[in-house]
Motif scaffolding. Structure first.
Motif, PDB file in Angstrom:
ATOM      1  N   ALA A 161       6.111   6.962  -5.029  1.00 16.70           N
ATOM      2  CA  ALA A 161       5.119   7.841  -4.048  1.00 16.70           C
ATOM      3  C   ALA A 161       4.519   6.895  -3.182  1.00 16.70           C
ATOM      4  O   ALA A 161       4.161   5.723  -3.464  1.00 16.70           O
ATOM      5  CB  ALA A 161       4.059   8.233  -4.938  1.00 16.70           C
ATOM      6  N   LEU A 162       4.978   6.997  -1.845  1.00 18.07           N
ATOM      7  CA  LEU A 162       4.780   6.162  -0.682  1.00 18.07           C
ATOM      8  C   LEU A 162       3.545   6.921  -0.011  1.00 18.07           C
ATOM      9  O   LEU A 162       3.637   7.829   0.629  1.00 18.07           O
ATOM     10  CB  LEU A 162       5.807   6.120   0.285  1.00 18.07           C
ATOM     11  N   CYS A 163       2.440   6.146  -0.002  1.00 20.47           N
ATOM     12  CA  CYS A 163       1.016   6.387   0.461  1.00 20.47           C
ATOM     13  C   CYS A 163       0.824   5.767   1.531  1.00 20.47           C
ATOM     14  O   CYS A 163       0.676   4.618   1.430  1.00 20.47           O
ATOM     15  CB  CYS A 163      -0.039   6.398  -0.688  1.00 20.47           C
ATOM     16  N   LEU A 164       0.440   6.417   2.736  1.00 22.05           N
ATOM     17  CA  LEU A 164       0.390   5.636   4.149  1.00 22.05           C
ATOM     18  C   LEU A 164      -1.032   6.176   4.699  1.00 22.05           C
ATOM     19  O   LEU A 164      -1.472   7.508   4.458  1.00 22.05           O
ATOM     20  CB  LEU A 164       1.537   6.143   5.008  1.00 22.05           C
ATOM     21  N   CYS A 204       2.893   1.811  -2.288  1.00 23.43           N
ATOM     22  CA  CYS A 204       3.921   2.246  -2.917  1.00 23.43           C
ATOM     23  C   CYS A 204       3.959   2.264  -4.412  1.00 23.43           C
ATOM     24  O   CYS A 204       3.916   1.311  -4.907  1.00 23.43           O
ATOM     25  CB  CYS A 204       5.394   1.701  -2.426  1.00 23.43           C
ATOM     26  N   THR A 205       3.797   3.316  -5.146  1.00 25.57           N
ATOM     27  CA  THR A 205       3.755   3.305  -6.653  1.00 25.57           C
ATOM     28  C   THR A 205       4.345   4.446  -7.233  1.00 25.57           C
ATOM     29  O   THR A 205       5.103   5.270  -6.653  1.00 25.57           O
ATOM     30  CB  THR A 205       2.299   3.112  -6.867  1.00 25.57           C
ATOM     31  N   ILE A 235      -1.068  10.331   4.430  1.00 29.56           N
ATOM     32  CA  ILE A 235      -0.171  11.096   3.980  1.00 29.56           C
ATOM     33  C   ILE A 235       0.758  10.499   2.786  1.00 29.56           C
ATOM     34  O   ILE A 235       0.901   9.147   2.859  1.00 29.56           O
ATOM     35  CB  ILE A 235       1.066  11.335   5.324  1.00 29.56           C
ATOM     36  N   ARG A 236       1.214  11.065   1.935  1.00 23.59           N
ATOM     37  CA  ARG A 236       1.772  11.117   1.010  1.00 23.59           C
ATOM     38  C   ARG A 236       3.192  11.453   1.011  1.00 23.59           C
ATOM     39  O   ARG A 236       3.252  12.795   0.784  1.00 23.59           O
ATOM     40  CB  ARG A 236       1.125  11.208  -0.525  1.00 23.59           C
ATOM     41  N   ILE A 237       4.291  10.708   0.506  1.00 23.73           N
ATOM     42  CA  ILE A 237       5.879  11.179   0.580  1.00 23.73           C
ATOM     43  C   ILE A 237       6.378  10.660  -0.561  1.00 23.73           C
ATOM     44  O   ILE A 237       6.426   9.567  -1.235  1.00 23.73           O
ATOM     45  CB  ILE A 237       6.781  10.575   1.755  1.00 23.73           C
ATOM     46  N   ASP A 238       6.733  11.752  -1.457  1.00 24.85           N
ATOM     47  CA  ASP A 238       7.465  11.401  -2.767  1.00 24.85           C
ATOM     48  C   ASP A 238       9.001  11.196  -2.391  1.00 24.85           C
ATOM     49  O   ASP A 238       9.688  11.999  -1.998  1.00 24.85           O
ATOM     50  CB  ASP A 238       7.506  12.291  -3.761  1.00 24.85           C
ATOM     51  N   ILE A 239       9.638  10.032  -2.879  1.00 27.51           N
ATOM     52  CA  ILE A 239      10.996   9.891  -2.624  1.00 27.51           C
ATOM     53  C   ILE A 239      11.603   9.615  -3.866  1.00 27.51           C
ATOM     54  O   ILE A 239      11.600   8.556  -4.577  1.00 27.51           O
ATOM     55  CB  ILE A 239      10.892   8.351  -1.916  1.00 27.51           C
ATOM     56  N   GLU A 244      13.376   1.141  -6.032  1.00 24.08           N
ATOM     57  CA  GLU A 244      13.171  -0.362  -5.747  1.00 24.08           C
ATOM     58  C   GLU A 244      12.407  -0.271  -4.552  1.00 24.08           C
ATOM     59  O   GLU A 244      11.991  -1.641  -4.044  1.00 24.08           O
ATOM     60  CB  GLU A 244      14.766  -0.514  -5.090  1.00 24.08           C
ATOM     61  N   MET A 245      11.658   0.694  -4.266  1.00 28.53           N
ATOM     62  CA  MET A 245      10.368   0.513  -3.247  1.00 28.53           C
ATOM     63  C   MET A 245       8.910   0.306  -4.010  1.00 28.53           C
ATOM     64  O   MET A 245       7.977  -0.355  -3.244  1.00 28.53           O
ATOM     65  CB  MET A 245      10.299   1.588  -2.435  1.00 28.53           C
ATOM     66  N   ILE A 246       9.010   0.397  -5.381  1.00 30.75           N
ATOM     67  CA  ILE A 246       7.607   0.538  -6.134  1.00 30.75           C
ATOM     68  C   ILE A 246       7.074  -0.948  -6.184  1.00 30.75           C
ATOM     69  O   ILE A 246       7.670  -1.865  -6.347  1.00 30.75           O
ATOM     70  CB  ILE A 246       7.777   1.140  -7.359  1.00 30.75           C
TER      71      ILE A 246
END
Length: 284
Positions: A161-164, A204-205, A235-239, A244-246
Protein backbone atom coordinates in the motif's frame (compact mmCIF):
# COMPACT_ATOMS: atom_id res chain seq x y z
CA UNK A 1 37.56 -8.86 -43.81
CA UNK A 2 35.03 -11.54 -44.72
CA UNK A 3 36.67 -13.97 -42.27
CA UNK A 4 36.45 -11.40 -39.45
CA UNK A 5 32.76 -10.77 -40.12
CA UNK A 6 32.05 -14.48 -40.16
CA UNK A 7 33.80 -14.97 -36.82
CA UNK A 8 31.92 -12.03 -35.29
CA UNK A 9 28.63 -13.38 -36.54
CA UNK A 10 29.39 -16.81 -35.05
CA UNK A 11 29.99 -15.19 -31.66
CA UNK A 12 26.74 -13.25 -31.94
CA UNK A 13 24.83 -16.37 -32.94
CA UNK A 14 26.13 -18.15 -29.84
CA UNK A 15 25.21 -15.19 -27.63
CA UNK A 16 21.65 -14.86 -28.95
CA UNK A 17 21.10 -18.61 -28.80
CA UNK A 18 22.19 -18.66 -25.15
CA UNK A 19 19.90 -15.74 -24.33
CA UNK A 20 17.02 -17.34 -26.19
CA UNK A 21 17.40 -20.54 -24.15
CA UNK A 22 17.17 -18.49 -20.93
CA UNK A 23 14.30 -16.16 -21.87
CA UNK A 24 11.97 -18.25 -24.04
CA UNK A 25 10.68 -20.51 -21.19
CA UNK A 26 9.56 -17.38 -19.33
CA UNK A 27 7.22 -16.24 -22.14
CA UNK A 28 6.45 -19.51 -23.93
CA UNK A 29 2.74 -19.45 -23.15
CA UNK A 30 2.19 -15.70 -23.45
CA UNK A 31 -0.03 -14.27 -26.16
CA UNK A 32 0.00 -10.59 -25.24
CA UNK A 33 2.80 -8.08 -24.66
CA UNK A 34 5.56 -10.58 -25.50
CA UNK A 35 8.11 -8.06 -26.79
CA UNK A 36 7.45 -5.83 -23.78
CA UNK A 37 8.05 -8.73 -21.38
CA UNK A 38 11.20 -9.91 -23.19
CA UNK A 39 12.78 -6.45 -23.08
CA UNK A 40 11.98 -6.02 -19.37
CA UNK A 41 13.35 -9.49 -18.59
CA UNK A 42 16.64 -8.72 -20.34
CA UNK A 43 16.88 -5.28 -18.71
CA UNK A 44 15.68 -6.46 -15.30
CA UNK A 45 18.03 -4.09 -13.45
CA UNK A 46 17.36 -1.11 -15.77
CA UNK A 47 13.59 -0.65 -15.86
CA UNK A 48 13.76 2.95 -17.06
CA UNK A 49 15.91 1.93 -20.04
CA UNK A 50 13.45 -0.84 -20.88
CA UNK A 51 10.58 1.66 -20.70
CA UNK A 52 12.46 4.04 -23.00
CA UNK A 53 13.07 1.32 -25.60
CA UNK A 54 9.41 0.30 -25.56
CA UNK A 55 8.25 3.91 -25.88
CA UNK A 56 10.66 4.65 -28.74
CA UNK A 57 9.61 1.57 -30.75
CA UNK A 58 5.88 1.65 -29.95
CA UNK A 59 5.96 -1.58 -27.97
CA UNK A 60 2.98 -1.96 -25.63
CA UNK A 61 2.57 -4.22 -22.60
CA UNK A 62 -0.88 -5.25 -23.84
CA UNK A 63 0.02 -5.58 -27.53
CA UNK A 64 -1.38 -8.50 -29.49
CA UNK A 65 1.05 -10.89 -31.14
CA UNK A 66 0.39 -9.52 -34.61
CA UNK A 67 1.24 -5.98 -33.40
CA UNK A 68 4.50 -7.24 -31.91
CA UNK A 69 5.21 -9.14 -35.13
CA UNK A 70 4.71 -5.97 -37.17
CA UNK A 71 7.19 -4.08 -34.99
CA UNK A 72 9.62 -7.00 -35.27
CA UNK A 73 9.36 -6.82 -39.06
CA UNK A 74 10.06 -3.09 -39.01
CA UNK A 75 13.20 -3.69 -36.96
CA UNK A 76 14.48 -6.34 -39.37
CA UNK A 77 14.09 -3.97 -42.30
CA UNK A 78 16.58 -1.71 -40.54
CA UNK A 79 19.18 -4.50 -40.36
CA UNK A 80 21.84 -4.82 -43.06
CA UNK A 81 21.22 -7.65 -45.57
CA UNK A 82 23.23 -10.86 -45.57
CA UNK A 83 23.81 -10.77 -41.81
CA UNK A 84 23.38 -13.77 -39.54
CA UNK A 85 19.71 -12.99 -38.76
CA UNK A 86 18.50 -14.67 -41.98
CA UNK A 87 20.41 -17.85 -41.15
CA UNK A 88 19.29 -17.64 -37.55
CA UNK A 89 15.60 -17.45 -38.45
CA UNK A 90 15.62 -19.94 -41.31
CA UNK A 91 17.80 -22.59 -39.68
CA UNK A 92 18.27 -22.57 -35.92
CA UNK A 93 14.81 -21.30 -34.98
CA UNK A 94 13.15 -23.67 -37.41
CA UNK A 95 15.07 -26.54 -35.82
CA UNK A 96 13.82 -25.43 -32.41
CA UNK A 97 10.24 -25.30 -33.65
CA UNK A 98 10.29 -29.02 -34.44
CA UNK A 99 11.19 -29.82 -30.82
CA UNK A 100 8.84 -27.43 -29.03
CA UNK A 101 5.27 -28.28 -28.17
CA UNK A 102 3.00 -25.83 -26.40
CA UNK A 103 -0.58 -26.78 -27.29
CA UNK A 104 -1.93 -23.86 -25.25
CA UNK A 105 -0.22 -21.38 -27.54
CA UNK A 106 -1.08 -21.84 -31.22
CA UNK A 107 1.06 -18.79 -32.07
CA UNK A 108 4.18 -20.37 -30.63
CA UNK A 109 6.27 -19.68 -33.73
CA UNK A 110 5.64 -15.95 -33.40
CA UNK A 111 6.63 -16.04 -29.71
CA UNK A 112 9.82 -17.92 -30.57
CA UNK A 113 10.78 -15.25 -33.08
CA UNK A 114 9.81 -12.31 -30.85
CA UNK A 115 12.26 -13.44 -28.16
CA UNK A 116 15.07 -13.11 -30.68
CA UNK A 117 13.86 -9.67 -31.85
CA UNK A 118 13.71 -8.47 -28.24
CA UNK A 119 17.34 -9.52 -27.86
CA UNK A 120 18.28 -7.47 -30.91
CA UNK A 121 16.47 -4.41 -29.56
CA UNK A 122 18.26 -4.36 -26.20
CA UNK A 123 21.63 -4.89 -27.87
CA UNK A 124 24.70 -7.07 -27.51
CA UNK A 125 25.97 -5.56 -24.24
CA UNK A 126 22.64 -6.05 -22.43
CA UNK A 127 22.43 -9.65 -23.69
CA UNK A 128 25.96 -10.41 -22.51
CA UNK A 129 25.21 -8.91 -19.11
CA UNK A 130 21.95 -10.86 -18.76
CA UNK A 131 23.53 -14.16 -19.82
CA UNK A 132 26.48 -13.73 -17.46
CA UNK A 133 24.25 -12.76 -14.52
CA UNK A 134 21.95 -15.73 -15.06
CA UNK A 135 24.83 -18.19 -15.37
CA UNK A 136 26.45 -16.76 -12.25
CA UNK A 137 23.18 -17.11 -10.34
CA UNK A 138 22.77 -20.68 -11.53
CA UNK A 139 26.30 -21.56 -10.45
CA UNK A 140 25.74 -19.95 -7.06
CA UNK A 141 22.48 -21.82 -6.56
CA UNK A 142 24.15 -25.09 -7.47
CA UNK A 143 26.93 -24.54 -4.90
CA UNK A 144 24.49 -23.60 -2.15
CA UNK A 145 21.97 -26.35 -2.80
CA UNK A 146 21.97 -29.07 -0.18
CA UNK A 147 22.02 -32.63 -1.56
CA UNK A 148 18.65 -34.37 -1.66
CA UNK A 149 16.91 -31.25 -0.31
CA UNK A 150 13.64 -30.06 -1.72
CA UNK A 151 13.67 -26.59 -3.32
CA UNK A 152 12.20 -23.86 -1.18
CA UNK A 153 8.83 -22.62 -2.41
CA UNK A 154 8.86 -19.06 -3.76
CA UNK A 155 7.66 -16.44 -1.27
CA UNK A 156 4.04 -15.46 -1.47
CA UNK A 157 3.56 -12.13 -3.29
CA UNK A 158 2.53 -9.29 -0.99
CA UNK A 159 0.35 -6.32 -1.90
CA UNK A 160 2.03 -3.06 -0.96
CA UNK A 161 0.00 0.00 0.00
CA UNK A 162 1.72 3.16 -1.24
CA UNK A 163 0.37 6.21 0.61
CA UNK A 164 1.28 9.61 -0.84
CA UNK A 165 0.52 13.25 -0.08
CA UNK A 166 0.68 15.35 -3.25
CA UNK A 167 -0.55 18.82 -4.33
CA UNK A 168 -4.11 18.96 -5.63
CA UNK A 169 -2.85 20.36 -8.94
CA UNK A 170 -0.90 17.14 -9.62
CA UNK A 171 -4.01 15.01 -9.10
CA UNK A 172 -6.11 17.32 -11.30
CA UNK A 173 -3.52 17.28 -14.11
CA UNK A 174 -3.26 13.50 -13.96
CA UNK A 175 -7.03 13.06 -13.88
CA UNK A 176 -7.45 15.38 -16.87
CA UNK A 177 -4.75 13.56 -18.81
CA UNK A 178 -6.01 10.05 -18.06
CA UNK A 179 -9.63 10.19 -16.89
CA UNK A 180 -9.98 6.43 -17.37
CA UNK A 181 -7.32 5.82 -14.73
CA UNK A 182 -9.50 7.40 -12.06
CA UNK A 183 -12.70 5.87 -13.47
CA UNK A 184 -11.20 2.38 -13.47
CA UNK A 185 -9.02 3.10 -10.38
CA UNK A 186 -6.00 1.72 -12.22
CA UNK A 187 -2.79 3.75 -12.69
CA UNK A 188 -0.21 3.54 -15.44
CA UNK A 189 3.39 2.77 -14.44
CA UNK A 190 4.64 6.21 -15.54
CA UNK A 191 1.80 8.05 -13.76
CA UNK A 192 2.62 6.37 -10.47
CA UNK A 193 6.23 7.49 -10.83
CA UNK A 194 4.96 11.05 -11.40
CA UNK A 195 2.98 10.91 -8.16
CA UNK A 196 6.04 9.68 -6.25
CA UNK A 197 8.17 12.50 -7.73
CA UNK A 198 5.66 15.12 -6.56
CA UNK A 199 4.93 13.71 -3.09
CA UNK A 200 5.73 15.75 0.01
CA UNK A 201 4.99 12.82 2.35
CA UNK A 202 4.98 9.10 1.62
CA UNK A 203 4.66 5.74 3.32
CA UNK A 204 4.83 2.28 1.78
CA UNK A 205 3.61 -0.55 3.98
CA UNK A 206 1.28 -3.54 3.95
CA UNK A 207 -2.44 -3.07 3.39
CA UNK A 208 -3.48 -3.66 7.01
CA UNK A 209 -0.99 -1.16 8.43
CA UNK A 210 -1.95 1.45 5.81
CA UNK A 211 -5.61 1.16 6.78
CA UNK A 212 -4.75 1.83 10.44
CA UNK A 213 -2.60 4.86 9.53
CA UNK A 214 -5.51 6.32 7.53
CA UNK A 215 -7.76 6.34 10.59
CA UNK A 216 -5.88 9.28 12.13
CA UNK A 217 -5.84 11.41 8.97
CA UNK A 218 -8.40 14.18 8.68
CA UNK A 219 -9.70 13.83 5.12
CA UNK A 220 -12.43 15.85 3.40
CA UNK A 221 -13.93 12.79 1.77
CA UNK A 222 -17.11 14.55 0.67
CA UNK A 223 -15.37 17.47 -1.04
CA UNK A 224 -14.32 17.69 -4.66
CA UNK A 225 -10.64 18.33 -5.24
CA UNK A 226 -10.42 22.03 -6.15
CA UNK A 227 -8.65 23.16 -9.29
CA UNK A 228 -5.86 25.75 -9.06
CA UNK A 229 -5.43 24.96 -5.38
CA UNK A 230 -2.47 24.38 -3.09
CA UNK A 231 -4.46 21.91 -0.98
CA UNK A 232 -2.70 18.66 -0.13
CA UNK A 233 -4.32 15.43 -1.35
CA UNK A 234 -3.88 12.02 0.24
CA UNK A 235 -3.88 9.15 -2.26
CA UNK A 236 -3.35 5.44 -1.60
CA UNK A 237 -2.45 2.96 -4.33
CA UNK A 238 -2.39 -0.81 -3.69
CA UNK A 239 0.33 -2.54 -5.74
CA UNK A 240 0.25 -6.30 -6.06
CA UNK A 241 3.62 -8.07 -5.96
CA UNK A 242 4.99 -4.92 -4.34
CA UNK A 243 6.81 -6.61 -1.48
CA UNK A 244 10.15 -5.08 -2.54
CA UNK A 245 8.71 -1.59 -1.94
CA UNK A 246 7.47 -2.10 1.62
CA UNK A 247 9.22 -0.03 4.34
CA UNK A 248 11.49 1.73 1.83
CA UNK A 249 12.32 5.29 2.89
CA UNK A 250 13.61 6.78 -0.36
CA UNK A 251 11.53 7.85 -3.39
CA UNK A 252 14.33 6.64 -5.66
CA UNK A 253 14.26 3.14 -4.16
CA UNK A 254 10.44 3.11 -4.33
CA UNK A 255 10.56 3.79 -8.06
CA UNK A 256 13.41 1.33 -8.60
CA UNK A 257 11.48 -1.47 -6.87
CA UNK A 258 8.14 -0.66 -8.49
CA UNK A 259 7.02 -3.84 -10.31
CA UNK A 260 6.44 -3.44 -14.05
CA UNK A 261 3.61 -5.93 -14.13
CA UNK A 262 0.47 -6.39 -12.10
CA UNK A 263 -2.17 -3.98 -10.90
CA UNK A 264 -1.78 -0.50 -9.40
CA UNK A 265 -5.21 0.17 -7.89
CA UNK A 266 -6.28 3.54 -6.47
CA UNK A 267 -7.98 2.70 -3.17
CA UNK A 268 -8.66 6.20 -1.89
CA UNK A 269 -7.93 9.84 -2.57
CA UNK A 270 -9.22 12.99 -0.87
CA UNK A 271 -8.13 16.44 0.24
CA UNK A 272 -6.56 16.69 3.69
CA UNK A 273 -8.05 19.19 6.13
CA UNK A 274 -4.63 19.52 7.78
CA UNK A 275 -1.33 17.65 8.12
CA UNK A 276 -2.24 15.98 11.38
CA UNK A 277 -1.49 12.26 11.47
CA UNK A 278 1.46 12.37 9.08
CA UNK A 279 4.06 11.97 11.83
CA UNK A 280 4.69 8.35 10.84
CA UNK A 281 5.12 9.22 7.17
CA UNK A 282 8.44 9.92 5.46
CA UNK A 283 8.78 13.60 4.67
CA UNK A 284 10.62 14.68 1.53
Amino acid sequence: MRIKIQVANEHLETLYKDVWELVYPQVANENKGVLYKVIHILLEAEKSTADDICTATGINKNAALNDDERIAGDQLLMEKPNTFDHYFKQNWLNQKMTKLNHPNNPDMQTVVWLVFIGSLLVGVFACIQYRNNRKQNLRGNARNRQPDSLPSPPPEPITAALCLVVPASVIIDLRDKRPNSFTDNSLEFSDLKTLIDNASYFLCTDVENAASKELVLEMATNEDIPTNSNREVYIRIDINQGQEMIDKESPYILKRNLPNYGQRIIQKYACLRNLSGLENFNRI
